[in-house]
Design an enzyme around this catalytic site. Sequence first.
Site, PDB file in Angstrom:
ATOM      1  N   GLU A   1       1.996 -30.102  12.634  1.00 20.94           N
ATOM      2  CA  GLU A   1       1.336 -29.331  11.574  1.00 20.94           C
ATOM      3  C   GLU A   1       0.027 -28.696  12.021  1.00 20.94           C
ATOM      4  O   GLU A   1      -0.191 -27.503  11.821  1.00 20.94           O
ATOM      5  CB  GLU A   1       1.073 -30.221  10.357  1.00 20.94           C
ATOM      6  CG  GLU A   1       0.312 -29.489   9.264  1.00 20.94           C
ATOM      7  CD  GLU A   1      -0.020 -30.358   8.056  1.00 20.94           C
ATOM      8  OE1 GLU A   1      -0.724 -29.849   7.162  1.00 20.94           O
ATOM      9  OE2 GLU A   1       0.409 -31.530   8.004  1.00 20.94           O
TER      10      GLU A   1
ATOM     11  N   TYR B   1       0.820  -1.216   0.000  1.00 24.55           N
ATOM     12  CA  TYR B   1       0.000   0.000   0.000  1.00 24.55           C
ATOM     13  C   TYR B   1       0.855   1.267   0.000  1.00 24.55           C
ATOM     14  O   TYR B   1       0.485   2.284  -0.596  1.00 24.55           O
ATOM     15  CB  TYR B   1      -0.944  -0.002   1.204  1.00 24.55           C
ATOM     16  CG  TYR B   1      -2.104  -0.950   1.050  1.00 24.55           C
ATOM     17  CD1 TYR B   1      -3.058  -0.752   0.055  1.00 24.55           C
ATOM     18  CD2 TYR B   1      -2.244  -2.051   1.885  1.00 24.55           C
ATOM     19  CE1 TYR B   1      -4.121  -1.623  -0.101  1.00 24.55           C
ATOM     20  CE2 TYR B   1      -3.310  -2.931   1.741  1.00 24.55           C
ATOM     21  CZ  TYR B   1      -4.241  -2.707   0.744  1.00 24.55           C
ATOM     22  OH  TYR B   1      -5.293  -3.569   0.587  1.00 24.55           O
TER      23      TYR B   1
END
Length: 373
Positions: free
Chosen positions: A206, A110
């Site tokens: 995980e 941005y």
Amino acid sequence: MAGDVNNEVNSKKRQGDTLAKERLLGLAEKIYNQFEEEVIPSVSLPSRTKANIEYSDESDVWVYGDRESERSAKTVKGAFQLLKTTYATDFLINEHLAHNRGSTLRELYYISEGWDYAKFKEQAESDRLIEDLELLTSLQREYFHMRPEEDGATMFGPIEISELTKRGARNIHCQKDVGEGGYQIPFNVENIEFKNHDASMIIAIETGGMYARLMENGFDEAYNAILVHLKGQPARSTRRIIKRMNEELEIPVAVFTDGDPWSYRIYASVAYGAIKSAHLSEFMATPAARFLGLQPSDIVEYELSTDKLTEQDISALRSELSDPRFESEYWKEQIQLQLDIGKKAEQQAFAGKGLDFVTEVYLPNRLKELGMV
């Protein structure tokens, strides 16, 4: 004692800022000199492809080879890339380093809206440019005060650390001083000093469901294990703290994932590094990390509930057969077995055997196979 830690970390930070400024100015000077010499500006970078990954005998990880790609003003596309590189370099020097500020990768995208022709078209473009700067300067993005957008992962276990925050150093025991979610790993783990530990192993997990299961079942206490939630594909900070604990404290590491090709790549990123960030492998990868499971052979042995492999899964498995990170006989056998049975399984599939099965049967047996208990 806290003051000494603060002074030491602040000194390292100043040294890092000075080094980053020197490297970035060196890049800008190189491009400027090419203009002065009436040479078409260009920079060379390692080619970030699987074909350019090679094994480093020195560090036991996968790094980029000698193949290079060029960013050159010979083409309009290349000229725009160099323009954006110079704008980003100027911003990092004069905003971040000069004023001790930082931005997220998303914010940088941005911020570029005010850069006229150097504006990024999408965030993926600005992310790649920061990776380019890492390659060109041989420094990690943390030196430029660039932060990831995602939160860091968490860990829970018998280790005490000292973390330098904006409010000063604070000591944290990652079992006694944290809630059930665990200790939140900061984006820059160089601000962490290890104090004491009673850990025998690190289990990198995980999924959040399995991380919570091991905590609820008391696996961390029973096996003196530091549990690290990878949150899927692990963030840099997660991989870095695992490497630091393994190297500095000599705690063995095992990675516990789902049983599918995408999860095997999670293990590979922890142990050997990822293709797009192979320039950071020596900094983040833990080559001593062992693959705990879930193995394709476990699916057969324990008759776990499964899902059918998709075409994308099959393609990924076949691709892994030619991936240098999976070239061992062990991986070739496991991947071929999975292709033969056409099945995949999740970590939570062990719950079908009972809530305690994974911590009382599977993990103890597998850890014995790996020689970790």
